[in-house]
Design an enzyme around this catalytic site. Structure first.
Site, PDB file in Angstrom:
ATOM      1  N   TYR A 155       0.807  -1.231  -0.048  1.00 40.92           N
ATOM      2  CA  TYR A 155      -0.041   0.027   0.016  1.00 40.92           C
ATOM      3  C   TYR A 155       0.794   1.524  -0.099  1.00 40.92           C
ATOM      4  O   TYR A 155       0.898   2.426  -0.887  1.00 40.92           O
ATOM      5  CB  TYR A 155      -0.985   0.001   1.283  1.00 40.92           C
ATOM      6  CG  TYR A 155      -1.456   1.182   1.635  1.00 40.92           C
ATOM      7  CD1 TYR A 155      -2.835   1.554   0.620  1.00 40.92           C
ATOM      8  CD2 TYR A 155      -1.551   2.014   2.688  1.00 40.92           C
ATOM      9  CE1 TYR A 155      -3.654   2.589   0.947  1.00 40.92           C
ATOM     10  CE2 TYR A 155      -2.235   3.056   2.813  1.00 40.92           C
ATOM     11  CZ  TYR A 155      -3.498   3.432   1.796  1.00 40.92           C
ATOM     12  OH  TYR A 155      -4.032   4.579   2.345  1.00 40.92           O
ATOM     13  N   LYS A 159       1.388   4.035  -2.929  1.00 42.39           N
ATOM     14  CA  LYS A 159       0.817   5.546  -2.692  1.00 42.39           C
ATOM     15  C   LYS A 159       2.106   6.532  -2.741  1.00 42.39           C
ATOM     16  O   LYS A 159       1.929   7.529  -3.519  1.00 42.39           O
ATOM     17  CB  LYS A 159       0.385   5.579  -1.125  1.00 42.39           C
ATOM     18  CG  LYS A 159      -1.081   5.006  -1.094  1.00 42.39           C
ATOM     19  CD  LYS A 159      -2.281   5.699  -1.897  1.00 42.39           C
ATOM     20  CE  LYS A 159      -3.661   5.119  -1.185  1.00 42.39           C
ATOM     21  NZ  LYS A 159      -4.699   6.150  -1.876  1.00 42.39           N
TER      22      LYS A 159
HETATM   23  N1  NAP Z   1      -8.923   5.904   6.262  1.00 44.35           N
HETATM   24  C1  NAP Z   1      -7.649   6.490   6.661  1.00 44.35           C
HETATM   25  O1  NAP Z   1      -7.019   6.615   7.811  1.00 44.35           O
HETATM   26  C2  NAP Z   1      -6.682   6.788   5.544  1.00 44.35           C
HETATM   27  C3  NAP Z   1      -5.418   7.579   5.620  1.00 44.35           C
HETATM   28  C4  NAP Z   1      -4.800   7.723   4.399  1.00 44.35           C
HETATM   29  C5  NAP Z   1      -5.404   7.719   3.334  1.00 44.35           C
HETATM   30  N2  NAP Z   1      -6.343   7.032   3.192  1.00 44.35           N
HETATM   31  C6  NAP Z   1      -6.889   7.165   1.576  1.00 44.35           C
HETATM   32  O2  NAP Z   1      -8.471   7.600   1.535  1.00 44.35           O
HETATM   33  C7  NAP Z   1      -9.051   7.334   0.610  1.00 44.35           C
HETATM   34  C8  NAP Z   1     -10.333   6.602   0.985  1.00 44.35           C
HETATM   35  O3  NAP Z   1     -10.157   5.694   1.888  1.00 44.35           O
HETATM   36  P1  NAP Z   1     -11.396   5.422   3.030  1.00 44.35           P
HETATM   37  O4  NAP Z   1     -10.633   5.542   4.431  1.00 44.35           O
HETATM   38  O5  NAP Z   1     -12.399   6.630   2.667  1.00 44.35           O
HETATM   39  O6  NAP Z   1     -11.820   4.116   2.593  1.00 44.35           O
HETATM   40  P2  NAP Z   1     -13.187   3.234   2.811  1.00 44.35           P
HETATM   41  O7  NAP Z   1     -14.135   4.067   3.872  1.00 44.35           O
HETATM   42  O8  NAP Z   1     -13.054   2.103   2.843  1.00 44.35           O
HETATM   43  O9  NAP Z   1     -13.976   4.004   1.376  1.00 44.35           O
HETATM   44  C9  NAP Z   1     -13.469   3.423   0.342  1.00 44.35           C
HETATM   45  C10 NAP Z   1     -14.591   3.677  -1.107  1.00 44.35           C
HETATM   46  O10 NAP Z   1     -13.940   3.214  -2.268  1.00 44.35           O
HETATM   47  C11 NAP Z   1     -14.619   2.047  -2.856  1.00 44.35           C
HETATM   48  N3  NAP Z   1     -13.696   1.308  -3.534  1.00 44.35           N
HETATM   49  C12 NAP Z   1     -12.851   0.493  -2.854  1.00 44.35           C
HETATM   50  N4  NAP Z   1     -12.223  -0.327  -3.942  1.00 44.35           N
HETATM   51  C13 NAP Z   1     -12.916   0.315  -5.115  1.00 44.35           C
HETATM   52  C14 NAP Z   1     -12.445  -0.135  -6.479  1.00 44.35           C
HETATM   53  N5  NAP Z   1     -11.672  -1.163  -6.764  1.00 44.35           N
HETATM   54  N6  NAP Z   1     -13.293   0.371  -7.407  1.00 44.35           N
HETATM   55  C15 NAP Z   1     -14.184   1.495  -7.032  1.00 44.35           C
HETATM   56  N7  NAP Z   1     -14.336   1.796  -5.839  1.00 44.35           N
HETATM   57  C16 NAP Z   1     -13.539   1.196  -4.888  1.00 44.35           C
HETATM   58  C17 NAP Z   1     -15.445   1.720  -1.775  1.00 44.35           C
HETATM   59  O11 NAP Z   1     -16.761   1.097  -2.223  1.00 44.35           O
HETATM   60  P3  NAP Z   1     -16.940  -0.467  -2.549  1.00 44.35           P
HETATM   61  O12 NAP Z   1     -16.243  -1.149  -1.684  1.00 44.35           O
HETATM   62  O13 NAP Z   1     -18.372  -0.516  -2.873  1.00 44.35           O
HETATM   63  O14 NAP Z   1     -16.169  -0.440  -4.036  1.00 44.35           O
HETATM   64  C18 NAP Z   1     -15.717   2.958  -0.844  1.00 44.35           C
HETATM   65  O15 NAP Z   1     -16.672   3.949  -1.586  1.00 44.35           O
HETATM   66  C19 NAP Z   1      -8.177   6.028  -0.019  1.00 44.35           C
HETATM   67  O16 NAP Z   1      -7.144   6.216  -1.287  1.00 44.35           O
HETATM   68  C20 NAP Z   1      -7.276   5.825   1.159  1.00 44.35           C
HETATM   69  O17 NAP Z   1      -5.880   5.165   0.664  1.00 44.35           O
HETATM   70  C21 NAP Z   1      -7.206   6.813   3.865  1.00 44.35           C
END
Ligand code: NAP
Length: 268
Positions: A155, A159
């Site tokens: 990951y 990134k």
């Molecule tokens: N949460 C954190 O602490 C954190 C920290 C740093 C960076 N980020 C980044 O923030 C972004 C959002 O993460 P989040 O924490 O909000 O995650 P999340 O709550 O798990 O939401 C992920 C979203 O992406 C969709 N998704 C996942 N895989 C997909 C695919 N292959 N094609 C289309 N849609 C897809 C999911 O829906 P479905 O499952 O229905 O596809 C969901 O709508 C990501 O880029 C992550 O790396 C998060």
């Protein structure tokens, strides 16, 4: 009321918009006056998101499929006639574990979803609208890409590649299109649940700003970078992490001072 971001009449595509950070970004864009085109894999969740957002259309599918990305941009152009903003938010944090055990399929999936899909979507938006009319891209990276994290090597590496892709595209697409990234710290979403669940207070209290992130904290930064308020910014990464990096720097700084003190004590 007119939004301070002036996104009335603008159109945005947001990937991974059915929950978490992507959902908050889509909501913020709509509040600021934009219409949005959203995607995620779960069709029911996409349908509900479109209904709840209002000024939105959606298409279920995976960003790993280039045909889905072409259909998504086609939908935005057909329904709304333009694509001003792309937010590459969907990601996978698999495969989990030491890199020595990472299977080739999982590793490829991480790079397909986290790096290649953002490039393919920008290519579609560029060819369909942005090359002629301009626009703004925001890629969601992670604070974790800046250092070595246990168990999340695939990951973090993907990134870090997305960070460089952001800079590369910023150089290639200027001056028509600005390309920036936002790097969140730990945010209370599904993706990171395995890290924060049951430890929210302790983890939050360890941060300079005293709490973990919420999706809206990230959405505000994305909205600003996507809008004309950031008109002279491209190729930048905006860290939105409640001070996580500051704490890390402080910790390693303290360790350096401790070593320095030990060495000084040994000097004649
Ligand atoms: N949460 C954190 O602490 C954190 C920290 C740093 C960076 N980020 C980044 O923030 C972004 C959002 O993460 P989040 O924490 O909000 O995650 P999340 O709550 O798990 O939401 C992920 C979203 O992406 C969709 N998704 C996942 N895989 C997909 C695919 N292959 N094609 C289309 N849609 C897809 C999911 O829906 P479905 O499952 O229905 O596809 C969901 O709508 C990501 O880029 C992550 O790396 C998060």
């Amino acid at each position: 009321m007119t939004s301070p971001y002036g996104l009335e009449g603008r159109v945005a595509i947001v990937t991974g918009a059915s929950r978490g950070i992507g959902r908050a970004v889509a909501e913020a864009l709509v509040r600021a006056g934009a219409r949005v085109c959203v995607t995620a894999r779960d069709a029911g969740a996409v349908r509900r998101t479109v209904q709840e957002l209002g000024a939105a259309v959606g298409l279920a599918g995976t960003v790993a499929d280039p045909a889905h990305l072409r259909e998504l941009t086609g939908l935005a152009l057909r329904e709304f006639g333009r694509i001003d903003i792309v937010v590459n938010n969907a990601a996978t944090n698999q495969p989990y574990g030491p890199l020595m055990d990472a299977d080739p399929d999982g590793w490829r999936e991480a790079f397909t979803v986290n790096v290649e899909a953002p490039l393919r979507l920008v290519q579609c938006a560029w060819r369909g609208w942005m090359a002629e009319h301009g626009g703004s891209v925001v890629n969601i990276c992670t604070e974790g890409a800046g250092h070595v994290g246990p168990q999340v090597g695939a990951y973090g590496t993907s990134k870090a590649a997305l960070l460089h892709l952001t800079r590369q595209l910023a150089g290639e697409l200027a001056p028509k299109v600005r390309v920036n990234s936002v790097s969140p710290g730990l945010v209370r979403t599904e993706m990171a649940r395995f890290v924060w669940e049951g430890a929210e207070e302790t983890l939050g209290a360890g941060l300079p700003l005293g709490r973990l992130g919420e999706p809206d904290d990230i959405a505000e930064a994305v909205l600003w970078l996507a809008s004309d308020a950031a008109r002279w910014i491209t190729g930048a990464d905006l860290l939105v992490d409640g001070g996580t990096r500051v704490r890390a720097a402080h910790t390693s700084g303290a360790q350096a001072y401790a070593v320095h003190d030990q060495l000084r004590a040994r000097r004649p």
